[in-house]
Design a protein around this motif. Sequence first.
Motif, PDB file in Angstrom:
ATOM      1  N   ARG A   1       0.839  -1.194   0.000  1.00 55.68           N
ATOM      2  CA  ARG A   1       0.000   0.000   0.000  1.00 55.68           C
ATOM      3  C   ARG A   1       0.874   1.243   0.000  1.00 55.68           C
ATOM      4  NH1 ARG A   1      -5.397  -1.048   1.706  1.00 55.68           N
ATOM      5  NH2 ARG A   1      -5.714  -3.213   2.382  1.00 55.68           N
ATOM      6  N   PRO A   2       0.596   2.186  -0.886  1.00 55.38           N
ATOM      7  CA  PRO A   2       1.385   3.420  -0.879  1.00 55.38           C
ATOM      8  C   PRO A   2       1.122   4.241   0.378  1.00 55.38           C
ATOM      9  CG  PRO A   2      -0.460   3.631  -2.388  1.00 55.38           C
ATOM     10  CD  PRO A   2      -0.451   2.202  -1.921  1.00 55.38           C
TER      11      PRO A   2
ATOM     12  N   ARG B   1     -10.883   0.164 -10.646  1.00 53.81           N
ATOM     13  CA  ARG B   1     -11.014  -0.107  -9.209  1.00 53.81           C
ATOM     14  C   ARG B   1      -9.969   0.693  -8.440  1.00 53.81           C
ATOM     15  NH1 ARG B   1     -11.332  -6.503  -8.303  1.00 53.81           N
ATOM     16  NH2 ARG B   1     -12.247  -5.820  -6.323  1.00 53.81           N
ATOM     17  N   ASP B   2     -10.441   1.538  -7.533  1.00 53.05           N
ATOM     18  CA  ASP B   2      -9.552   2.332  -6.691  1.00 53.05           C
ATOM     19  C   ASP B   2      -9.021   1.435  -5.585  1.00 53.05           C
ATOM     20  OD1 ASP B   2      -8.315   4.132  -4.954  1.00 53.05           O
ATOM     21  OD2 ASP B   2      -9.791   5.710  -5.349  1.00 53.05           O
TER      22      ASP B   2
ATOM     23  N   ASP C   1     -10.271  -3.796   0.762  1.00 54.72           N
ATOM     24  CA  ASP C   1      -9.704  -4.449   1.938  1.00 54.72           C
ATOM     25  C   ASP C   1      -8.828  -5.617   1.465  1.00 54.72           C
ATOM     26  OD1 ASP C   1     -11.511  -6.402   1.142  1.00 54.72           O
ATOM     27  OD2 ASP C   1     -12.850  -6.120   2.844  1.00 54.72           O
ATOM     28  N   ASP C   2      -8.322  -6.418   2.398  1.00 56.37           N
ATOM     29  CA  ASP C   2      -7.428  -7.515   2.023  1.00 56.37           C
ATOM     30  C   ASP C   2      -8.111  -8.504   1.090  1.00 56.37           C
ATOM     31  OD1 ASP C   2      -5.379  -6.432   3.499  1.00 56.37           O
ATOM     32  OD2 ASP C   2      -5.701  -7.707   5.258  1.00 56.37           O
ATOM     33  N   ASP C   3      -9.381  -8.797   1.345  1.00 56.33           N
ATOM     34  CA  ASP C   3     -10.103  -9.712   0.464  1.00 56.33           C
ATOM     35  C   ASP C   3     -10.268  -9.118  -0.930  1.00 56.33           C
ATOM     36  OD1 ASP C   3     -10.345 -11.603   2.439  1.00 56.33           O
ATOM     37  OD2 ASP C   3     -12.381 -11.013   3.025  1.00 56.33           O
TER      38      ASP C   3
ATOM     39  N   ASP D   1      -8.911 -10.598  -4.482  1.00 57.92           N
ATOM     40  CA  ASP D   1      -9.758 -10.743  -5.665  1.00 57.92           C
ATOM     41  C   ASP D   1      -9.125 -10.036  -6.871  1.00 57.92           C
ATOM     42  OD1 ASP D   1     -11.564 -12.142  -4.144  1.00 57.92           O
ATOM     43  OD2 ASP D   1     -12.955 -10.457  -3.881  1.00 57.92           O
ATOM     44  N   LEU D   2      -8.530  -8.869  -6.626  1.00 60.27           N
ATOM     45  CA  LEU D   2      -7.879  -8.122  -7.707  1.00 60.27           C
ATOM     46  C   LEU D   2      -6.771  -8.959  -8.334  1.00 60.27           C
ATOM     47  CD1 LEU D   2      -7.528  -5.072  -8.942  1.00 60.27           C
ATOM     48  CD2 LEU D   2      -5.521  -5.059  -7.460  1.00 60.27           C
TER      49      LEU D   2
END
Length: 225
Positions: free
Chosen positions: A58-59, A69-70, A75-77, A81-82
Amino acid sequence: MSVIEAAGVSRTFRSPSGEVHALRDVGFEIRAGEFVALIGRSGSGKTTLLNCLGGLDRPTAGRIVIAGRDLAGLDDDGRTDLRRDTVAFVFQTFGLVPVLSAEENVELPLRLRRTPAPQRRARVAEMLELVGLAGHGRQRPGELSGGQQQRVAIARALAGAPAVLIADEPTGQLDAETGAQILGLLRDLSRSTGMTMLVSTHDPSVRDRADRVLVLQDGRLLPEG
C-alpha cells in the motif's frame, strides 16, 4: 481508455537509520493494450511501484486505480480478488511449485477460480501452446531450462485472462539470448491478446520493443522522452 492510473504515489519505509523514500510523487497512466517498460537502476523503486500497483503493498500517499477499481477502497479480500481476477504477476524467480508439472502449475489460478475441469484442461493446453511449450506439460520445473520455466510462469499468469500483467525483472535469471526471447514473447502476447503489460527490466533492448518507457530514478519518475 486507461487501465492503470497512478497519481501522487509515494511510499516511505521506516528503518533504523531513518525514513527511506522508495517512491516520491509518482504519476502516470497506461492505456489498454499498451506494452510499457519500467527501467531504472537497482534501488530506484521499481519493485516497490509494481507491488503497489498489484495490491501487494500500500502506498503511503497517492491514488492507484486498476481497471476502474480504486485500490484505496479495497480491503485484504478485495486485493486478493484483484490479484486473482484482474492483475497477474511474473517474477524473476519464476515462482513455480517444484512438485507440480508444468500443466499443474498453469492450472493453479483456474483451480482457485473453481473453473470446471474440462475448461481447465483446454485452457492449460492453449496457454502452453501459446508460449511454445506444447508437449512439455508433464515435465516438472526441475526438468525444464530457465527459459522454459519462465514460459510456464507466463502461461500461468495468462491462464486467467487478466486485464493487466505485471512482470518484475522476468529476464533477471536468464542469459541475454533467452532473456531477449522472453521479452519478445511478452511483446508478441501483448499484441495478440490486447493485454496491458508493465515490464520492469534492466535489459536495454526493451526500449526497442516497448510502446512506452517509464524511467524511475531515486523513487521519482523522469519526464517521458
